[in-house]
Design an enzyme around this catalytic site. Structure first.
Site, PDB file in Angstrom:
ATOM      1  N   GLY A  12      54.794 -28.904  13.476  1.00  0.00           N
ATOM      2  CA  GLY A  12      55.409 -27.879  12.607  1.00  0.00           C
ATOM      3  C   GLY A  12      54.905 -28.145  10.772  1.00  0.00           C
ATOM      4  CB  THR A  13      51.896 -29.610   9.442  1.00  0.00           C
ATOM      5  OG1 THR A  13      50.947 -28.997  10.140  1.00  0.00           O
ATOM      6  CG2 THR A  13      52.221 -30.997   9.606  1.00  0.00           C
ATOM      7  CG  ASN A  14      50.214 -24.298   9.969  1.00  0.00           C
ATOM      8  OD1 ASN A  14      49.497 -23.964   9.117  1.00  0.00           O
ATOM      9  ND2 ASN A  14      49.498 -25.141  10.940  1.00  0.00           N
ATOM     10  CG  ASN A 108      47.350 -17.497  16.480  1.00  0.00           C
ATOM     11  OD1 ASN A 108      48.528 -18.531  16.476  1.00  0.00           O
ATOM     12  ND2 ASN A 108      46.266 -17.851  16.813  1.00  0.00           N
ATOM     13  CG  HIS A 110      41.800 -20.057  16.075  1.00  0.00           C
ATOM     14  ND1 HIS A 110      42.529 -20.567  17.240  1.00  0.00           N
ATOM     15  CD2 HIS A 110      40.238 -20.352  15.956  1.00  0.00           C
ATOM     16  CE1 HIS A 110      41.217 -20.977  17.775  1.00  0.00           C
ATOM     17  NE2 HIS A 110      40.086 -20.966  16.848  1.00  0.00           N
ATOM     18  CG  ASP A 151      42.201 -17.343  19.192  1.00  0.00           C
ATOM     19  OD1 ASP A 151      41.664 -18.424  19.857  1.00  0.00           O
ATOM     20  OD2 ASP A 151      43.417 -17.110  18.780  1.00  0.00           O
ATOM     21  CD  GLU A 179      39.695 -29.624   1.579  1.00  0.00           C
ATOM     22  OE1 GLU A 179      39.655 -30.825   1.220  1.00  0.00           O
ATOM     23  OE2 GLU A 179      38.814 -29.081   1.819  1.00  0.00           O
ATOM     24  CD  GLU A 181      45.279 -25.197  10.204  1.00  0.00           C
ATOM     25  OE1 GLU A 181      46.502 -25.228  10.724  1.00  0.00           O
ATOM     26  OE2 GLU A 181      44.443 -25.772  11.308  1.00  0.00           O
TER      27      GLU A 181
HETATM   28  C1  GRF Z   1      47.448 -26.149  14.013  1.00  0.00           C
HETATM   29  O1  GRF Z   1      45.976 -27.087  13.606  1.00  0.00           O
HETATM   30  C2  GRF Z   1      47.071 -25.030  13.815  1.00  0.00           C
HETATM   31  O2  GRF Z   1      45.843 -24.239  13.486  1.00  0.00           O
HETATM   32  C3  GRF Z   1      47.067 -24.592  15.494  1.00  0.00           C
HETATM   33  O3  GRF Z   1      47.940 -25.575  16.041  1.00  0.00           O
HETATM   34  C4  GRF Z   1      48.224 -26.596  15.071  1.00  0.00           C
HETATM   35  C5  GRF Z   1      49.568 -26.411  14.468  1.00  0.00           C
HETATM   36  O4  GRF Z   1      50.030 -27.615  14.022  1.00  0.00           O
HETATM   37  N1  GRF Z   1      47.266 -23.474  16.034  1.00  0.00           N
HETATM   38  P1  GRF Z   1      51.611 -27.779  13.360  1.00  0.00           P
HETATM   39  O5  GRF Z   1      52.365 -27.772  14.479  1.00  0.00           O
HETATM   40  O6  GRF Z   1      51.543 -26.468  12.422  1.00  0.00           O
HETATM   41  O7  GRF Z   1      51.565 -29.004  12.522  1.00  0.00           O
END
Ligand code: GRF
Length: 208
Positions: A12-14, A108, A110, A151, A179, A181
């Site tokens: 869940g870092t995104n 999404n 990627h 994708d 850097e 995402e």
């Molecule tokens: C990320 O590297 C994203 O690009 C890919 O899955 C990963 C998810 O990471 N689709 P997180 O769960 O957001 O940390």
């Protein structure tokens, strides 16, 4: 106010980058109304809870068939009634019905510069392993609208990242997240929430 639903499967870092960007104003006029995971152990659900965001786990193995899982997943989406669905590391193949119902309303992230290192089987560390194997000097991340392919939808944003001589898949993955995402995903959500982009003839462009 754009109602955003985030689908997650892992750390869940995104998701955290989206939460932080809403808090600090990098994302305007948007709120996360729900987080859905297919993995009950996803730390992303913990991040949602810590930030007072409703989290739901809809696990395929809790259902008798893929169709029943899809039905439950679609019901949860409809109940949340989002304007935008964000796939942030979501490792589930979306039901066709969902892609049709939310055309150009699912995005999404990627971890490569599409069309490189993408498509079936290219996810997580595998993407970075292949980039290092090929010896590319630049990689990066892409945010795109989701269509029926893998994708293949209209590209919204991309950001390049330098590959270093001593990179491992893990160090490269971390740098692409930090850097690229965590910057372009919030940026894309802000652009959508503020009516700044449109999709025309299969390509995404800024509205003048
Ligand atoms: C990320 O590297 C994203 O690009 C890919 O899955 C990963 C998810 O990471 N689709 P997180 O769960 O957001 O940390």
């Amino acid at each position: 106010m754009l109602k955003v639903l985030v689908c997650v499967s892992g750390g869940g870092t995104n998701l955290q980058a989206i939460i932080d960007s809403i808090k600090d104003g990098r994302i305007r006029n948007a709120e996360i109304v729900r987080v859905i995971s297919n993995n009950k152990n996803a730390y992303a659900l913990e991040r949602a809870k810590e930030n007072g965001i409703a989290g739901t786990c809809i696990c395929p193995k809790d259902y008798g068939s893929r169709d029943e899982f899809h039905r439950a997943f679609l019901d949860a989406l409809r109940e949340a009634a989002p304007d935008l669905i964000v796939l942030a590391g979501f490792l589930v193949v979306l039901p066709e019905e969902m892609i049709k119902e939310y055309k150009n309303r699912i995005i999404n992230i990627h971890p490569s510069l599409i069309p490189s290192f993408c498509g079936t089987g290219f996810y997580g560390l595998k993407v970075h392993e292949k980039a290092l194997e090929r010896g590319v000097k630049i990689t990066g991340a892409t945010v795109h609208f989701v269509d029926e392919g893998t994708d293949t939808g209209p590209i919204i944003a991309q950001k390049p990242v330098q590959v270093k001589e001593d990179d491992t898949p893990e160090t490269l993955q971390k740098r692409v997240m930090e850097e690229a995402e965590w910057i372009i995903l919030p940026q894309a959500i802000d652009w959508i929430a503020n009516g700044m982009i449109e999709v025309k003839e299969g390509r995404c462009r800024f509205l003048s």
